[in-house]
Design a protein around this motif. Structure first.
Motif, short mmCIF file in Angstrom:
data_model
loop_
_atom_site.label_atom_id
_atom_site.label_comp_id
_atom_site.label_asym_id
_atom_site.label_seq_id
_atom_site.Cartn_x
_atom_site.Cartn_y
_atom_site.Cartn_z
N ALA A 1 106.45 17.99 -11.39
CA ALA A 1 106.44 16.70 -12.09
C ALA A 1 105.92 15.58 -11.17
O ALA A 1 105.20 14.68 -11.61
N GLN B 1 107.37 8.79 -16.80
CA GLN B 1 107.17 10.24 -16.74
C GLN B 1 108.34 11.00 -17.36
O GLN B 1 108.16 12.12 -17.83
N SER B 2 109.52 10.38 -17.36
CA SER B 2 110.67 11.07 -17.95
C SER B 2 110.45 11.33 -19.43
O SER B 2 110.96 12.31 -19.97
N TYR C 1 110.73 19.75 -10.04
CA TYR C 1 110.47 18.34 -9.78
C TYR C 1 109.18 18.17 -8.99
O TYR C 1 108.46 17.18 -9.16
N ALA D 1 102.24 15.76 -10.83
CA ALA D 1 101.59 15.17 -12.01
C ALA D 1 101.47 13.65 -11.86
O ALA D 1 100.44 13.06 -12.18
N LEU D 2 102.52 13.03 -11.36
CA LEU D 2 102.50 11.58 -11.15
C LEU D 2 101.50 11.22 -10.06
O LEU D 2 100.81 10.20 -10.12
N THR E 1 103.49 17.29 -16.43
CA THR E 1 104.89 16.88 -16.50
C THR E 1 105.62 17.64 -17.60
O THR E 1 106.78 18.04 -17.44
N LEU F 1 111.38 10.48 -9.95
CA LEU F 1 110.06 11.09 -9.75
C LEU F 1 109.15 10.13 -8.99
O LEU F 1 108.40 10.52 -8.09
N TYR G 1 108.38 14.43 -19.60
CA TYR G 1 109.25 15.53 -19.15
C TYR G 1 110.18 15.93 -20.30
O TYR G 1 110.34 17.13 -20.60
N SER H 1 98.18 14.34 -16.55
CA SER H 1 99.45 14.08 -15.89
C SER H 1 100.62 14.40 -16.82
O SER H 1 101.60 15.05 -16.43
#
Lengths: 265, 339
Positions: B62, B80-81, B59, B65-66, B240, B267, B84, B236
């Motif tokens: 991730a 972002q999910s 996480y 990345a955000l 992710t 996230l 992912y 990003s």
């Protein structure tokens, strides 16, 4: 080389040809033409709403003219997107200061070198040897400019936290970092006191001489334009009403009526 | 001119050290201490906790990345999910259907997600602020249903999802599967962290932050705003996606309902708790979203959601800038002691 230069000096560095801009029904610029000679400081004057900033924004490609052309060294700039203006040697400051407020002074100036450097996200992420060498060269250049404008002491301060006067100077440093042939200054005297304006005039002349730049000075402050510029273009209601040496323009009846007369100067 | 004024300015200037390169990361010493702690941590705890620490690292990647997207270029994402999930499914499908080595699937997931992020970034160029957040929200909402599509079922396993084999430690290393996975994830996390710090303190990173601060001025300086915005979306999404791939390997299972909007919100929450734009905060934010729900549950089983909400409010009120603020406070206390 010198002969080349002499030959070129007969051609203007930048020429504005019959430029018109309309916003809906309002004509902001109407058939304006003038040339900028290499190494000159050209003053662009006119009362509020005369079209100075409109012209300026055409030069930085923020506005699309409805008619006419702008030639830089003989080639039209109107086919270029705004981000490809810096690379042909046109760099600007903004009327109300448009720094990157959350970045430090030195990072602001580093961004100024963007059009004079190369890179891509892969080599930048891996920090390859060429990236390290480019950054080292960039640091020397940025440091020279910070020193030139007396900004070394605030190099690592956040731009937004600096006094307005210093922010204007940072913006000038950022514009110089792009190594422009033409420096466009949009009302650089705005917000400065009398002594500061005088110093600014000296600085502009020094930059022209020492860094071999041509300057377009859009200014409200008549004193600064008259004491600094080699050549003056006066606008009113979107039209060119006079052009010549500062004293010629200053004594032009139309200019006096449009601008100076109102100000009792 | 401004000489006198600027001299005055110099003496008045705050002693802040705001270079992007420095504000984004930790000092070398602190970084090494944290790395050392992360290296010894699995030796001190049970296997289940090792698994949870692996989840924190995943996480963390991730959230990092955000952070590059939001902290770096000023673009919001609640989607972002989706990236992912794309990364997780790419890795799972490659491992289970194509027999690709799990480690090799990660760069592929990264590339697939880079392309997806870049393409999504193109229409997103026309949006900013809350509107961009809404567009990405739509992406997050659509993803689980797209993964259930009948046409894709031969590969995705539909609603059932896919089971992924857990990798053993290579070369007969005497470590458990969980510990190996932890160190494998840690190595990737460190590499991504270093690359991200490099990126953000480079010419490209400065261009992203210039766009965040003032698009018109950035463009006047020669920065191709559209290109850098979409590139940032791509980068990003790629990171992710790698996190997603690692997630699939660690959890040994991918299913559509693991990648709902709730993951995207978690996230986002992790980024805020860690401190927007502060890369090391990503790890703190990840620890928050992994461990705090457990803490809440231990306080009250029936009201764990409410307890979590209260804990979150406490954090937001006490330290609105998140872990970054705590780190700054620590630094100034230490500085005063030394001074």
């Amino acid at each position: 080389m010198t002969e080349d230069r002499l030959a070129q000096s007969h051609n203007p560095l930048l020429s504005v040809r019959d430029l018109s801009v309309a916003f809906g029904g309002i004509v902001a610029l109407n058939g304006v033409s003038f040339d900028m000679q290499r190494g000159h400081i050209l003053g662009l004057i006119g009362p509020n709403g005369a079209g100075k900033t409109t012209l300026f924004n055409c030069l930085s490609r923020l506005y699309q003219p409805s008619k006419g052309d702008i030639l830089m060294e003989g080639a039209s700039i109107l086919t270029r997107p705004p981000y490809r203006i810096a690379e042909i040697g046109i760099s600007r400051t903004f009327q109300n200061v448009a720094l990157f407020p959350n970045l430090s002074v030195i990072d602001n100036v580093r961004v100024g070198t963007h059009s004079r450097s190369n890179g891509n996200i892969v080599s930048d992420s891996l920090k390859l040897g060429q990236v390290r060498r480019a950054e080292a060269a960039l640091e020397r250049k940025v440091d020279e400019i910070l020193g030139y404008l007396g900004l070394r002491g605030v190099a690592h301060a956040v731009a937004a936290e600096l006094p307005f006067v210093t922010q204007k100077r940072v913006e000038l440093a950022r514009a110089l970092a792009a190594e422009p042939k033409i420096l466009l200054l949009d009302e650089p005297a705005g917000g400065l006191n009398h002594d500061e304006v005088h110093g600014l005039g000296e600085l502009i002349r020094r930059i022209r001489k020492e860094r071999e730049m041509t300057v377009l000075l859009v200014e409200h402050h008549m004193g600064l334009v008259m004491s600094t510029a080699d050549h003056v273009v006066a606008l009113n209601f979107g039209r060119k009403i006079a052009e010549g040496t500062p004293s010629q323009v200053q004594s032009d009846p139309q200019v006096i009526e449009a601008y100076l007369g109102n100000k009792n100067r | 001119m401004m000489v006198d004024a600027s001299r005055k300015a110099i003496s008045d200037a705050p002693p802040s050290d705001a270079d992007a390169a420095r504000t984004m990361r930790l000092g070398t010493g602190t970084s090494l201490v944290i790395l050392l702690l992360l290296l010894v941590a699995p030796l001190l705890v049970k296997n289940f906790i090792v698994f949870q620490l692996t989840t924190v690292l995943i996480y963390g990647i991730a959230i990092l990345a955000l952070n590059i997207l939001t902290g770096g270029s000023g673009q919001f994402s609640l989607g972002q999910s989706a990236f992912y999930a794309l990364g997780a499914y790419t890795s799972a499908i490659l491992i289970e259907h194509a027999g690709v080595n799990y480690a090799l699937t990660l760069p592929i997931s990264g590339i697939v997600c880079f392309a997806a992020g870049f393409l999504f970034g193109l229409p997103a160029l026309r949006l900013s602020g809350v509107y961009l957040a809404l567009a990405t929200f739509a992406l997050a909402v659509a993803t689980p249903q797209l993964l259930k599509l009948g046409a894709l079922e031969p590969w995705t396993g539909g609603v059932q999802g896919l089971v992924v084999d857990k990798p053993d430690a290579p070369f007969g290393l005497p470590v458990s599967q969980d510990a190996w996975l932890y160190y494998f994830t840690l190595a990737i996390a460190v590499a991504i962290y270093i690359a991200s710090v490099n990126l953000l303190s480079s010419r490209s990173g400065r261009a992203m932050m210039a766009i965040r601060d003032n698009e018109i001025a950035a463009s006047a300086m020669g920065i191709n705003v559209a290109l850098y915005k979409t590139l940032t979306f791509g980068v990003s999404a790629a990171i992710t996606g790698i996190a997603g791939g690692l997630g699939a390997i660690a959890v040994q299972f991918v299913a559509p309902d693991s990648f709902t909007i709730q993951l995207a919100i978690a996230l986002f929450l992790g980024m805020v708790v860690g401190g927007v734009g502060w890369l090391p905060g990503s790890l703190v934010g990840a620890a928050f979203i992994v461990f705090i729900p457990n803490v809440a549950e231990s306080i009250s089983k029936g009201l764990s959601g409410a307890v979590f909400g209260v804990l979150l409010l406490v954090v937001i009120f006490l330290v609105p800038d998140g872990a970054r603020q705590v780190a700054q406070a620590c630094r100034s206390v230490i500085g005063r002691r030394k001074g």
